[in-house]
Scaffold this motif. Structure first.
Motif, PDB file in Angstrom:
ATOM      1  N   ASN A  73      89.218 -19.183  13.120  1.00 44.14           N
ATOM      2  CA  ASN A  73      88.696 -19.390  14.467  1.00 44.14           C
ATOM      3  C   ASN A  73      89.411 -18.479  15.461  1.00 44.14           C
ATOM      4  N   GLY A  74      90.728 -18.359  15.301  1.00 45.82           N
ATOM      5  CA  GLY A  74      91.466 -17.449  16.160  1.00 45.82           C
ATOM      6  C   GLY A  74      91.034 -16.008  15.967  1.00 45.82           C
ATOM      7  N   MET A  75      90.837 -15.631  14.704  1.00 43.21           N
ATOM      8  CA  MET A  75      90.492 -14.248  14.377  1.00 43.21           C
ATOM      9  C   MET A  75      89.175 -13.830  15.026  1.00 43.21           C
ATOM     10  N   PHE A  76      88.172 -14.711  14.962  1.00 47.11           N
ATOM     11  CA  PHE A  76      86.861 -14.360  15.516  1.00 47.11           C
ATOM     12  C   PHE A  76      86.663 -14.908  16.932  1.00 47.11           C
ATOM     13  N   GLY A  77      86.966 -16.190  17.121  1.00 51.28           N
ATOM     14  CA  GLY A  77      86.746 -16.801  18.421  1.00 51.28           C
ATOM     15  C   GLY A  77      87.567 -16.160  19.518  1.00 51.28           C
ATOM     16  N   GLN A  78      88.863 -15.926  19.242  1.00 48.32           N
ATOM     17  CA  GLN A  78      89.710 -15.298  20.246  1.00 48.32           C
ATOM     18  C   GLN A  78      89.306 -13.851  20.499  1.00 48.32           C
ATOM     19  N   THR A  79      88.856 -13.164  19.453  1.00 47.39           N
ATOM     20  CA  THR A  79      88.447 -11.771  19.628  1.00 47.39           C
ATOM     21  C   THR A  79      87.297 -11.674  20.627  1.00 47.39           C
ATOM     22  N   GLY A  80      86.282 -12.510  20.456  1.00 51.49           N
ATOM     23  CA  GLY A  80      85.144 -12.462  21.365  1.00 51.49           C
ATOM     24  C   GLY A  80      85.536 -12.753  22.800  1.00 51.49           C
ATOM     25  N   VAL A  81      86.366 -13.783  22.996  1.00 51.11           N
ATOM     26  CA  VAL A  81      86.760 -14.165  24.349  1.00 51.11           C
ATOM     27  C   VAL A  81      87.722 -13.132  24.937  1.00 51.11           C
ATOM     28  N   ARG A  82      88.621 -12.578  24.120  1.00 44.97           N
ATOM     29  CA  ARG A  82      89.590 -11.607  24.626  1.00 44.97           C
ATOM     30  C   ARG A  82      88.918 -10.345  25.158  1.00 44.97           C
ATOM     31  N   LEU A  83      87.811  -9.948  24.559  1.00 38.62           N
ATOM     32  CA  LEU A  83      87.119  -8.768  25.048  1.00 38.62           C
ATOM     33  C   LEU A  83      86.672  -8.948  26.497  1.00 38.62           C
ATOM     34  N   VAL A  84      86.301 -10.176  26.843  1.00 35.22           N
ATOM     35  CA  VAL A  84      85.845 -10.454  28.199  1.00 35.22           C
ATOM     36  C   VAL A  84      87.024 -10.704  29.135  1.00 35.22           C
ATOM     37  N   GLN A  85      88.097 -11.288  28.616  1.00 42.05           N
ATOM     38  CA  GLN A  85      89.222 -11.662  29.473  1.00 42.05           C
ATOM     39  C   GLN A  85      90.322 -10.607  29.528  1.00 42.05           C
ATOM     40  N   ALA A  86      90.205  -9.543  28.760  1.00 44.36           N
ATOM     41  CA  ALA A  86      91.178  -8.456  28.860  1.00 44.36           C
ATOM     42  C   ALA A  86      91.151  -7.867  30.271  1.00 44.36           C
ATOM     43  N   PRO A  87      92.306  -7.395  30.753  1.00 44.27           N
ATOM     44  CA  PRO A  87      92.353  -6.855  32.121  1.00 44.27           C
ATOM     45  C   PRO A  87      91.827  -5.426  32.199  1.00 44.27           C
ATOM     46  N   THR A  88      90.761  -5.143  31.447  1.00 40.67           N
ATOM     47  CA  THR A  88      90.223  -3.783  31.402  1.00 40.67           C
ATOM     48  C   THR A  88      88.705  -3.780  31.590  1.00 40.67           C
ATOM     49  N   PHE A  89      87.959  -4.312  30.624  1.00 33.29           N
ATOM     50  CA  PHE A  89      86.510  -4.135  30.622  1.00 33.29           C
ATOM     51  C   PHE A  89      85.820  -4.792  31.822  1.00 33.29           C
ATOM     52  N   ILE A  90      86.054  -6.091  32.043  1.00 32.38           N
ATOM     53  CA  ILE A  90      85.402  -6.779  33.164  1.00 32.38           C
ATOM     54  C   ILE A  90      85.826  -6.192  34.509  1.00 32.38           C
ATOM     55  N   PRO A  91      87.143  -6.006  34.778  1.00 35.51           N
ATOM     56  CA  PRO A  91      87.508  -5.388  36.066  1.00 35.51           C
ATOM     57  C   PRO A  91      86.899  -4.004  36.260  1.00 35.51           C
ATOM     58  N   ALA A  92      86.913  -3.166  35.201  1.00 31.93           N
ATOM     59  CA  ALA A  92      86.349  -1.825  35.317  1.00 31.93           C
ATOM     60  C   ALA A  92      84.845  -1.889  35.595  1.00 31.93           C
ATOM     61  N   TYR A  93      84.141  -2.818  34.928  1.00 32.89           N
ATOM     62  CA  TYR A  93      82.698  -2.941  35.124  1.00 32.89           C
ATOM     63  C   TYR A  93      82.384  -3.444  36.537  1.00 32.89           C
ATOM     64  N   LEU A  94      83.108  -4.479  36.972  1.00 36.18           N
ATOM     65  CA  LEU A  94      82.867  -5.014  38.316  1.00 36.18           C
ATOM     66  C   LEU A  94      83.159  -3.972  39.391  1.00 36.18           C
ATOM     67  N   PHE A  95      84.208  -3.188  39.196  1.00 28.26           N
ATOM     68  CA  PHE A  95      84.530  -2.142  40.167  1.00 28.26           C
ATOM     69  C   PHE A  95      83.459  -1.046  40.152  1.00 28.26           C
ATOM     70  N   ALA A  96      82.954  -0.739  38.951  1.00 22.68           N
ATOM     71  CA  ALA A  96      81.934   0.308  38.839  1.00 22.68           C
ATOM     72  C   ALA A  96      80.656  -0.067  39.579  1.00 22.68           C
ATOM     73  N   ILE A  97      80.292  -1.368  39.587  1.00 17.88           N
ATOM     74  CA  ILE A  97      79.039  -1.760  40.227  1.00 17.88           C
ATOM     75  C   ILE A  97      79.234  -2.277  41.649  1.00 17.88           C
ATOM     76  N   SER A  98      80.505  -2.455  42.076  1.00 16.06           N
ATOM     77  CA  SER A  98      80.752  -2.944  43.439  1.00 16.06           C
ATOM     78  C   SER A  98      81.566  -1.971  44.285  1.00 16.06           C
ATOM     79  N   GLY A  99      82.480  -1.202  43.644  1.00 15.89           N
ATOM     80  CA  GLY A  99      83.337  -0.284  44.372  1.00 15.89           C
ATOM     81  C   GLY A  99      84.406  -0.964  45.205  1.00 15.89           C
ATOM     82  N   SER A 100      84.713  -2.246  44.897  1.00 16.41           N
ATOM     83  CA  SER A 100      85.638  -3.009  45.734  1.00 16.41           C
ATOM     84  C   SER A 100      86.711  -3.695  44.903  1.00 16.41           C
ATOM     85  N   ASP A 101      87.989  -3.463  45.260  1.00 16.39           N
ATOM     86  CA  ASP A 101      89.090  -4.200  44.644  1.00 16.39           C
ATOM     87  C   ASP A 101      88.963  -5.693  44.921  1.00 16.39           C
TER      88      ASP A 101
END
Length: 423
Positions: A30-58
């Protein structure tokens, strides 16, 4: 502290021991797969970069992360109310896990189907809903783990979960950045990452269905969510050691207010391509996967408190380092150090909650601590965004250092090792 908390009879212990290998395997996978899926969204990279790309605002990036955390403020109490009176909690755990992961699918579909403006609103809403269901899911999943894994085996199991999850997450993260985002796969590389995260996450929660869960010997009477919330002050009064831990863990959570801005700070020092985004995420993921196994073994032998103190000290040190970073190599070193520290800190904090007090109060202790951390996490990114608007990145990092230093002082001076206290 005994291998099994007070209130669990010999028959229950025999059932736990009989199914230990199977349940341990379920937890690790469960950790191997479940955490992997959630970590991709909660990493301090992909979501912040995407939100900044479509909003331009810190500030918008911080606000979206705050709304996600806001969803977790009260929902742990709903989770505790759902399971506190139940002899078996597996089915509830599965339902909440699926509901949480459906929000990741919603983010992917928003990226594919909506304009940037509408996608921004939708992704922000799905993040808030994901936080809501995650708050309940964490209570139920951790309560289930407390039932089926003996206390002196939880450290190594948690370490193994993190080890495999980190390796898988690291490889998937690099692929996500270097291929999906770099090549804008399916017309939206970020949405493709979220779609992949959903698929992996669903596989992880499906594995939990194979848990062999014994019926609880001792449960609380059925209580409403309001009654659970009202019981928290007395819970804290009756367990001073947990109350001090509660305050320390909440203060330490202020370190998270800088997390959405790590990658944005890096962008002020260098150009960040999709490959470099994937590389930094890989470092963030893989370091805890290696070191959390060590933290887990140390915790089983010496207790989770010493791990929490050590990792919080390293987390503070990582923010000190960030004040002097000027290039990609420095950011890699920072992400390595913060990954080393924060992974062990989260792991030890979650397990310490299970060791204070009586077993029937586990869901309420989880709910209280999770709600406090989530409240701080909700305030933190907005506060961090405001600090950036009026001051600077350096001011933000120094604020984190001061607040986490207060948490470290409480842990060292006031929080005892719960295994040395007879319950």
């Amino acid at each position: 502290m005994q291998d099994q908390p007070e209130g669990l009879n010999e028959t229950y212990q025999r059932l736990v021991n009989r199914h230990f290998k199977r349940n341990a395997t379920v937890q690790i996978l469960n950790g191997m797969f479940g955490q992997t899926g959630v970590r991709l969204v909660q990493a301090p990279t992909f979501i912040p970069a995407y939100l900044f790309a479509i909003s331009g605002s810190d500030f918008v990036v911080g606000l979206a992360r705050s709304l996600e955390a806001s969803g977790r403020i009260f929902s742990p109490f709903f989770g505790a109310a759902l399971i506190g009176h139940r002899e078996r909690i597996l089915s509830t755990t599965l339902i909440l896990g699926v509901l949480m992961r459906l929000q990741i699918l919603g983010m992917a579909m928003a990226g594919f189907l909506l304009s940037n403006v509408h996608a921004l609103y939708a992704v922000t809403a799905f993040l808030a809903l994901m936080g809501f269901f995650q708050g309940m899911s964490q209570v139920t999943l951790n309560s289930l783990r407390a039932k089926v894994i003996p206390v002196k085996r939880r450290g190594v199991i948690a370490g193994a979960r993190s080890f495999l999850a980190g390796l898988t997450s690291a490889l998937v993260s690099y692929f996500a950045g270097a291929y999906l985002i770099e090549n804008n796969v399916l017309g939206n590389g970020y949405a493709s990452v979220f779609l992949m995260a959903f698929a992996i996450g669903v596989a992880g929660i499906a594995i939990v269905a194979f848990t062999c869960e014994p019926a609880s010997v001792k449960v609380r009477e059925r209580a409403s969510t309001r009654e659970v919330v009202r019981s928290i002050p007395s819970l804290l009064r009756n367990d001073p050691a947990f109350a001090k831990f509660f305050v320390a863990r909440a203060l330490a959570a202020f370190g998270r207010m800088a997390m959405p801005f790590y990658i944005l700070f890096a962008a002020t020092r260098m150009n960040i391509s999709g490959s470099e985004l994937g590389l930094l995420t890989l470092v963030w993921m893989i370091i805890p996967s290696i070191t959390n196994m060590v933290w887990g073994i140390l915790a089983d032998y010496k207790g989770h408190r010493i791990v929490m103190v050590s990792t919080l000290s390293l987390w503070i040190l990582s923010h000190l380092l960030l004040l002097f970073v000027t290039d990609l190599l420095g950011m890699i070193l920072f992400f390595a150090l913060v990954g080393l520290s924060r992974g062990g800190f989260v792991q030890s904090g979650q397990n310490l909650i299970l060791e204070f007090g009586r077993v029937e109060n586990v869901p309420r202790r989880l709910a209280a601590s999770s709600a406090a951390v989530s409240l701080i996490a909700a305030i933190g990114p907005v506060l961090g965004g405001a600090i950036l608007v009026f001051f600077s990145y350096q001011s933000l990092f120094i604020t984190c250092i001061l607040l986490q230093g207060m948490a470290l002082s409480i842990l060292v001076l006031a929080v005892p090792e719960p295994r040395k206290k007879p319950f």
